[in-house]
Write a protein that holds these residues in place. Structure first.
Motif, PDB file in Angstrom:
ATOM      1  N   ARG A   1       0.804  -1.220   0.000  1.00  0.00           N
ATOM      2  CA  ARG A   1       0.000   0.000   0.000  1.00  0.00           C
ATOM      3  C   ARG A   1       0.836   1.269   0.000  1.00  0.00           C
ATOM      4  N   ASP A   2       2.087   1.162   0.391  1.00  0.00           N
ATOM      5  CA  ASP A   2       2.929   2.352   0.437  1.00  0.00           C
ATOM      6  C   ASP A   2       4.383   1.946   0.216  1.00  0.00           C
ATOM      7  N   THR A   3       5.247   2.939   0.260  1.00  0.00           N
ATOM      8  CA  THR A   3       6.661   2.696  -0.005  1.00  0.00           C
ATOM      9  C   THR A   3       7.276   1.735   1.003  1.00  0.00           C
ATOM     10  N   SER A   4       6.892   1.859   2.261  1.00  0.00           N
ATOM     11  CA  SER A   4       7.455   0.983   3.292  1.00  0.00           C
ATOM     12  C   SER A   4       7.098  -0.473   3.031  1.00  0.00           C
ATOM     13  N   GLU A   5       5.854  -0.724   2.658  1.00  0.00           N
ATOM     14  CA  GLU A   5       5.446  -2.103   2.395  1.00  0.00           C
ATOM     15  C   GLU A   5       6.096  -2.642   1.127  1.00  0.00           C
ATOM     16  N   ARG A   6       6.281  -1.776   0.143  1.00  0.00           N
ATOM     17  CA  ARG A   6       7.002  -2.229  -1.047  1.00  0.00           C
ATOM     18  C   ARG A   6       8.434  -2.606  -0.690  1.00  0.00           C
ATOM     19  N   ARG A   7       9.029  -1.825   0.213  1.00  0.00           N
ATOM     20  CA  ARG A   7      10.380  -2.131   0.660  1.00  0.00           C
ATOM     21  C   ARG A   7      10.418  -3.462   1.411  1.00  0.00           C
ATOM     22  N   VAL A   8       9.397  -3.738   2.199  1.00  0.00           N
ATOM     23  CA  VAL A   8       9.319  -5.018   2.909  1.00  0.00           C
ATOM     24  C   VAL A   8       9.306  -6.169   1.912  1.00  0.00           C
ATOM     25  N   LEU A   9       8.470  -6.057   0.885  1.00  0.00           N
ATOM     26  CA  LEU A   9       8.386  -7.128  -0.102  1.00  0.00           C
ATOM     27  C   LEU A   9       9.710  -7.306  -0.831  1.00  0.00           C
ATOM     28  N   ILE A  10      10.325  -6.210  -1.226  1.00  0.00           N
ATOM     29  CA  ILE A  10      11.606  -6.312  -1.923  1.00  0.00           C
ATOM     30  C   ILE A  10      12.668  -6.944  -1.016  1.00  0.00           C
ATOM     31  N   ASN A  11      12.621  -6.605   0.273  1.00  0.00           N
ATOM     32  CA  ASN A  11      13.605  -7.168   1.206  1.00  0.00           C
ATOM     33  C   ASN A  11      13.429  -8.672   1.422  1.00  0.00           C
ATOM     34  N   THR A  12      12.212  -9.197   1.201  1.00  0.00           N
ATOM     35  CA  THR A  12      12.023 -10.643   1.363  1.00  0.00           C
ATOM     36  C   THR A  12      12.835 -11.435   0.356  1.00  0.00           C
ATOM     37  N   ILE A  13      13.100 -10.831  -0.799  1.00  0.00           N
ATOM     38  CA  ILE A  13      13.894 -11.528  -1.821  1.00  0.00           C
ATOM     39  C   ILE A  13      15.260 -10.879  -2.020  1.00  0.00           C
ATOM     40  N   GLY A  14      15.530  -9.803  -1.283  1.00  0.00           N
ATOM     41  CA  GLY A  14      16.782  -9.078  -1.456  1.00  0.00           C
ATOM     42  C   GLY A  14      18.025  -9.940  -1.407  1.00  0.00           C
ATOM     43  N   PRO A  15      18.142 -10.862  -0.433  1.00  0.00           N
ATOM     44  CA  PRO A  15      19.374 -11.655  -0.342  1.00  0.00           C
ATOM     45  C   PRO A  15      19.454 -12.806  -1.346  1.00  0.00           C
ATOM     46  N   VAL A  16      18.343 -13.117  -2.055  1.00  0.00           N
ATOM     47  CA  VAL A  16      18.325 -14.362  -2.838  1.00  0.00           C
ATOM     48  C   VAL A  16      17.989 -14.183  -4.310  1.00  0.00           C
ATOM     49  N   TRP A  17      17.477 -13.016  -4.732  1.00  0.00           N
ATOM     50  CA  TRP A  17      16.979 -12.910  -6.101  1.00  0.00           C
ATOM     51  C   TRP A  17      18.074 -13.169  -7.136  1.00  0.00           C
ATOM     52  N   ASP A  18      19.287 -12.671  -6.882  1.00  0.00           N
ATOM     53  CA  ASP A  18      20.357 -12.865  -7.862  1.00  0.00           C
ATOM     54  C   ASP A  18      20.804 -14.324  -7.913  1.00  0.00           C
ATOM     55  N   GLY A  19      20.782 -15.012  -6.767  1.00  0.00           N
ATOM     56  CA  GLY A  19      21.092 -16.442  -6.762  1.00  0.00           C
ATOM     57  C   GLY A  19      20.054 -17.250  -7.518  1.00  0.00           C
ATOM     58  N   ASN A  20      18.792 -16.827  -7.441  1.00  0.00           N
ATOM     59  CA  ASN A  20      17.736 -17.523  -8.177  1.00  0.00           C
ATOM     60  C   ASN A  20      17.979 -17.472  -9.678  1.00  0.00           C
ATOM     61  N   GLU A  21      18.508 -16.350 -10.159  1.00  0.00           N
ATOM     62  CA  GLU A  21      18.719 -16.195 -11.597  1.00  0.00           C
ATOM     63  C   GLU A  21      19.876 -17.048 -12.106  1.00  0.00           C
ATOM     64  N   VAL A  22      20.729 -17.521 -11.210  1.00  0.00           N
ATOM     65  CA  VAL A  22      21.821 -18.402 -11.630  1.00  0.00           C
ATOM     66  C   VAL A  22      21.276 -19.669 -12.285  1.00  0.00           C
ATOM     67  N   TRP A  23      20.105 -20.106 -11.846  1.00  0.00           N
ATOM     68  CA  TRP A  23      19.494 -21.303 -12.433  1.00  0.00           C
ATOM     69  C   TRP A  23      19.199 -21.096 -13.917  1.00  0.00           C
ATOM     70  N   LEU A  24      18.820 -19.882 -14.299  1.00  0.00           N
ATOM     71  CA  LEU A  24      18.580 -19.581 -15.706  1.00  0.00           C
ATOM     72  C   LEU A  24      19.884 -19.659 -16.502  1.00  0.00           C
TER      73      LEU A  24
END
Length: 335
Positions: A37-60
């Motif tokens: 609903r706001d910037t803070s919540e968007r930041r929360v969602l982004i932080n849930t994948i922050g440490p792992v998103w780049d590792g996930n792309e290694v599979w591609l």
């Protein structure tokens, strides 16, 4: 089992792992506009994948590299024939990575809003296009005697392919909503569960239509079994989500992604890219594979390094397993 059959299975496993991990990754990106609903919540969602998103792309990268080495003709036909959609996906992944890194570099609202929009669109577009691409791979495309794709970009946008794209888009978003409920606390967690229910129902309708169409078009007994597993896992994920068993819900939504992907590969085998012009022109695991020696060397390398990569990635998820909420977002990035 021949080595080319083994590498078909390994490539299927790599794509399954990619869609399992990058699926909720894309879903989180989409949910930054539909759930937060706001910037803070968007930041929360982004932080849930922050440490792992780049590792996930290694599979591609690994799936693409393995395809290039094990089935060079498949790689050449796929990446030349699907050049435009794959280029769009590549550009989206590049911009998406930049958006994750640059969004919090400045505190101006316009700066952050623009990068957040970039995260949304560069998550939504690949989630749709991957479904379009794999639907075309399974259904078949116009491949001539020289193993070249001779169709156009618009030929890739058939009703079946568009249904495949919509299925992966909604399925990945559902997978992301379940992951968001698993990784957050507070009001956003409750809303993620509520949105997961709606997305799961939408997924059930689209996925059932797409998987039944796939089974009728090119399925077999093994693909039918995988389809049944996918449907049961999806129903189980919905039930677990409603019961508040978020760990089970995520495991089962992941099983849905894995079983649906497995069904596509089971329906495809022994072809790797069927030809709609003449079945004799189709690329198969036999006529598109590398030499036995190449496959043998690749197998040795995979046996040595795959467990190391899996252990490292599992350790990463374990380290960053805790839930987060808006209370964990520093005040300097809430503006």
């Amino acid at each position: 089992m021949h080595l080319h059959d083994l590498w078909f299975i390994l490539i299927a496993v790599l794509w399954t792992g990619y869609f399992f991990l990058e699926g909720f990754d894309f879903g989180i990106g989409i949910l930054t506009r539909t759930l937060a609903r706001d910037t803070s919540e968007r930041r929360v969602l982004i932080n849930t994948i922050g440490p792992v998103w780049d590792g996930n792309e290694v599979w591609l990268l690994t799936a693409g590299g393995a395809t290039f080495a094990a089935f060079p003709d498949w790689y050449a036909t796929l990446f030349s024939g699907f050049y435009i959609p794959l280029l769009v996906i590549l550009v989206c992944l590049i911009v998406r990575g930049v958006a994750f890194e640059y969004r919090a570099k400045r505190t101006e609202e316009r700066w952050q809003r623009n990068w957040e929009l970039a995260v949304f669109w560069t998550s939504l577009v690949p989630a749709f296009l991957w479904g379009v691409a794999f639907a075309n791979i399974v259904h078949g495309v116009d491949i001539d005697r020289q193993k070249n794709y001779v169709g156009t970009f618009w030929d890739l946008l058939s009703p079946y392919a568009i249904l495949g794209g919509l299925t992966t888009l909604v399925l990945f978003t559902f997978h992301g909503a379940v992951f968001a409920a698993l990784k957050t606390v507070g009001d956003i967690r409750d809303r993620a569960r509520a949105q997961a229910l709606l997305l799961g129902l939408g997924t059930a309708v689209l996925a059932l239509a797409f998987l039944i169409w796939t089974q009728a078009d090119s399925g077999n007994g093994w693909s039918l079994a995988a389809m049944i597993v996918a449907v049961l896992a999806l129903l189980g994920a919905l039930a677990a989500n409603q019961a508040g068993r978020e760990g089970w819900a995520f495991a089962l939504s992941g099983a849905t992604v894995a079983a649906a992907t497995a069904m596509l590969f089971l329906a495809l085998f022994p072809d790797v890219m069927p030809s709609t012009l003449d079945p004799a022109f189709s690329l198969t695991v036999t006529n598109a594979s590398s030499s036995p020696y190449t496959l043998k060397v690749m197998t040795v390398v995979a046996v040595v390094f795959t467990p190391i990569v899996l252990l490292y990635q599992a350790w990463t998820y374990w380290v960053f397993r805790r839930r987060i909420g808006v209370q964990h977002i520093p005040a300097t990035v809430q503006h």
